[in-house]
Design a protein around this motif. Structure first.
Motif, PDB file in Angstrom:
ATOM      1  N   VAL A   1     -10.887   4.452  -4.907  1.00  0.00           N
ATOM      2  CA  VAL A   1      -9.955   3.608  -3.825  1.00  0.00           C
ATOM      3  C   VAL A   1      -8.748   3.243  -5.327  1.00  0.00           C
ATOM      4  CG1 VAL A   1      -9.756   0.539  -3.501  1.00  0.00           C
ATOM      5  CG2 VAL A   1     -12.104   1.726  -3.700  1.00  0.00           C
ATOM      6  N   ARG A   2      -8.830   3.406  -6.231  1.00  0.00           N
ATOM      7  CA  ARG A   2      -7.395   3.637  -6.494  1.00  0.00           C
ATOM      8  C   ARG A   2      -6.473   4.197  -6.670  1.00  0.00           C
ATOM      9  NH1 ARG A   2      -9.216   1.446 -12.716  1.00  0.00           N
ATOM     10  NH2 ARG A   2     -10.415  -0.454 -12.813  1.00  0.00           N
TER      11      ARG A   2
ATOM     12  N   ASP B   1      -4.624   4.318  -3.092  1.00  0.00           N
ATOM     13  CA  ASP B   1      -4.027   3.083  -3.201  1.00  0.00           C
ATOM     14  C   ASP B   1      -2.364   2.853  -3.656  1.00  0.00           C
ATOM     15  OD1 ASP B   1      -3.573   0.349  -2.433  1.00  0.00           O
ATOM     16  OD2 ASP B   1      -3.861   0.009  -4.523  1.00  0.00           O
TER      17      ASP B   1
ATOM     18  N   ASP C   1     -10.052   0.444   4.894  1.00  0.00           N
ATOM     19  CA  ASP C   1      -9.304  -0.194   4.073  1.00  0.00           C
ATOM     20  C   ASP C   1      -8.357   0.852   4.174  1.00  0.00           C
ATOM     21  OD1 ASP C   1      -9.465  -2.230   2.443  1.00  0.00           O
ATOM     22  OD2 ASP C   1     -10.198  -0.994   0.936  1.00  0.00           O
ATOM     23  N   ILE C   2      -8.609   1.984   4.873  1.00  0.00           N
ATOM     24  CA  ILE C   2      -8.011   3.674   5.189  1.00  0.00           C
ATOM     25  C   ILE C   2      -8.260   3.412   6.262  1.00  0.00           C
ATOM     26  CG2 ILE C   2      -7.483   4.504   2.424  1.00  0.00           C
ATOM     27  CD1 ILE C   2     -10.697   6.233   3.294  1.00  0.00           C
TER      28      ILE C   2
ATOM     29  N   SER D   1       1.027  -1.382   0.213  1.00  0.00           N
ATOM     30  CA  SER D   1      -0.287   0.118  -0.376  1.00  0.00           C
ATOM     31  C   SER D   1       1.522   1.121   0.304  1.00  0.00           C
ATOM     32  CB  SER D   1      -0.768   0.172   0.553  1.00  0.00           C
ATOM     33  OG  SER D   1      -1.589   0.858   1.236  1.00  0.00           O
ATOM     34  N   SER D   2       0.448   2.100  -0.569  1.00  0.00           N
ATOM     35  CA  SER D   2       1.105   3.852  -0.825  1.00  0.00           C
ATOM     36  C   SER D   2       1.369   3.919   0.643  1.00  0.00           C
ATOM     37  CB  SER D   2       0.422   4.670  -1.855  1.00  0.00           C
ATOM     38  OG  SER D   2      -0.817   4.892  -1.434  1.00  0.00           O
ATOM     39  N   ARG D   3       0.276   4.096   1.345  1.00  0.00           N
ATOM     40  CA  ARG D   3      -0.239   4.657   2.768  1.00  0.00           C
ATOM     41  C   ARG D   3       1.241   4.081   4.105  1.00  0.00           C
ATOM     42  NH1 ARG D   3      -4.178   4.524   5.415  1.00  0.00           N
ATOM     43  NH2 ARG D   3      -3.678   6.223   6.267  1.00  0.00           N
TER      44      ARG D   3
ATOM     45  N   LEU E   1     -14.524   0.546   0.019  1.00  0.00           N
ATOM     46  CA  LEU E   1     -13.319   0.603   0.677  1.00  0.00           C
ATOM     47  C   LEU E   1     -13.618   0.389   1.983  1.00  0.00           C
ATOM     48  CD1 LEU E   1     -12.380   4.754   1.314  1.00  0.00           C
ATOM     49  CD2 LEU E   1     -10.873   2.757   0.065  1.00  0.00           C
TER      50      LEU E   1
ATOM     51  N   ARG F   1      -0.014   8.966  -2.212  1.00  0.00           N
ATOM     52  CA  ARG F   1      -0.059   8.819  -0.500  1.00  0.00           C
ATOM     53  C   ARG F   1      -0.774   9.876   0.292  1.00  0.00           C
ATOM     54  NH1 ARG F   1       2.888   7.058   4.112  1.00  0.00           N
ATOM     55  NH2 ARG F   1       1.835   7.893   6.222  1.00  0.00           N
TER      56      ARG F   1
END
Length: 425
Positions: free
Chosen positions: A343-344, A347, A393-394, A38-40, A369, A350
């Protein structure tokens, strides 16, 4: 992702990961191989659960975890850390060599000491409260007995890599980075074991290792991980941009978006609703996602809007007729695509927060999400709450929602200011 930690058991993964998490890094532990990150995430910790395996089995397990990640072009620039047991149990030689090979690192900087827990390294030997390892209970560990107090000897039994030792005098000489460079100026893989009897020693080792080019593989327990500076593994939080999805066609929202048009920290993406209803919608989604990721990755706030002009809303009946959809069906279809788009984007880049305007849009994003609810934390403007999406997811990303027709022309700007202030605190 700025850092990757590879541990051989779950508790070790956690006690090392927490050293970075407590300095503000978003740290996640994975117990199964992951194909993408994940980019986060600032720090990803992999638990291979390989301590009790044979050396060959442990190497195979590392390949399952690391091969998917080694293909990423960014893997060479991340901080790479092999977590080992501070009393040297497990397949330390085999796993270090495999990690170096799979992740393309030529040098391993090894410092397993945890001085605060009585684990130190002196004259190349591992000591527990001043007692050589071989004379402690760890020598007869039922799962993974240790056969020597000298770290170099243990490595040599499972690895053909040359092993050098750096004593405490050189660690404290003030020229450690120079000394390391002289040792590792070679094309072959090289393991360097360093003495450390205090936290200051570990800080010296961390600084010298970070000064090496190309980046080394750091090897240690929680002690060396805790000595690494936060700047080496934590993404700068103060400039995280906001993703705004303005799906409402209300006049109020249109003016709020227009107010930001000349803000140099904001870039806008106009969505042609007709393209989302066309047969090649998949291509349009890919194009929109790439544009938004580019903007956010540049540190700018990104606004996606479906209403490009005030008279756009008068074309809704024409769109419904063209695509044989009722107004409700049109709204549901567009909301679903915007939810998927959100979502895309989050994901792939950031973001510091989501701003969702339009009730249908906010609900669609929450569903996309996987959220089970919305936990309200406060208010950024009158009737404009902020909170987090529960079980999504976040789950820790601030999410601001606004009804389409509410707010003054500065409402979205106030929300952006609110998020910027939040991260600067």
């Amino acid at each position: 992702m700025k850092a990757l930690i590879i541990a051989d058991d779950f508790t070790g993964a956690n006690d090392t990961g927490v050293q970075l998490a407590k300095k503000g890094a978003r740290t996640e532990v994975a117990v199964n191989p992951v194909s993408r990150v994940s980019s986060r995430v600032d720090v990803l910790v992999l638990n291979t659960e390989s301590r009790g395996l044979t050396a060959a089995e442990a190497t195979e397990r590392l390949e399952q975890f690391l091969l998917p990640l080694s293909q990423h072009s960014s893997s060479s620039g991340i901080l790479l850390y092999k977590k080992i047991d501070s009393t040297l149990r497990g397949n330390i030689g085999a796993e270090i060599e495999a990690t170096m090979r799979l992740m393309h690192r030529q040098v391993a900087i090894v410092a397993p000491a945890i001085p605060g827990a009585g684990r130190t390294t002196l004259h190349g030997q591992c000591l527990v409260n001043g007692v050589p390892l071989l004379e402690t209970e760890f020598a007869t560990d039922p799962g993974s007995p240790v056969k020597s107090s000298r770290i170099k000897t243990l490595f040599s039994r499972q690895s053909d890599c040359p092993v050098s030792e750096i004593d405490l005098e050189h660690v404290r000489s003030g020229k450690l980075a120079m000394h390391l460079r002289s040792l590792v100026n070679s094309s072959e893989r090289h393991i360097v074991v360093l003495d450390a009897v205090s936290d200051d020693d570990l800080s010296r080792i961390a600084a010298a290792g970070l000064a090496l080019t190309p980046s080394p593989l750091f090897v240690g327990a929680a002690g060396l991980a805790g000595a690494l500076p936060a700047s080496s593994y934590r993404i700068n939080q103060s400039h995280l941009p906001v993703l705004v999805i303005a799906g409402s066609m209300s006049e109020a929202t249109w003016w709020q978006v227009e107010y930001l048009r000349h803000n140099p920290q904001v870039e806008m993406i106009d969505i042609d609703v007709g393209h989302l209803l066309a047969p090649d919608v998949a291509r349009e989604m890919t194009v929109l996602t790439a544009k938004a990721i580019r903007i956010l990755s540049a540190g700018k706030h990104c606004i996606l809007r479906t209403c490009r002009s005030l008279d756009e809303r008068t074309h809704i009946d024409t769109l419904c007729s063209q695509h044989q959809l009722s107004r409700q069906q049109l709204g549901e279809t567009l909301s679903r695509y915007l939810g998927d788009l959100a979502v895309r984007i989050v994901d792939g880049a950031r973001a510091g927060a989501l701003f969702l305007t339009g009730g249908d849009i906010a609900a669609a994003v929450a569903r996309a999400l996987g959220a089970s609810g919305y936990r309200i934390r406060g208010e950024v403007a009158p009737c404009v709450p902020w909170g987090v999406l529960i079980n999504s997811d976040i789950d820790d990303l601030p999410v601001i929602t606004k009804a389409g027709g509410l707010g003054s022309e500065t409402t979205i700007q106030h929300a952006l200011d609110f998020i910027e202030d939040m991260y600067c605190e």
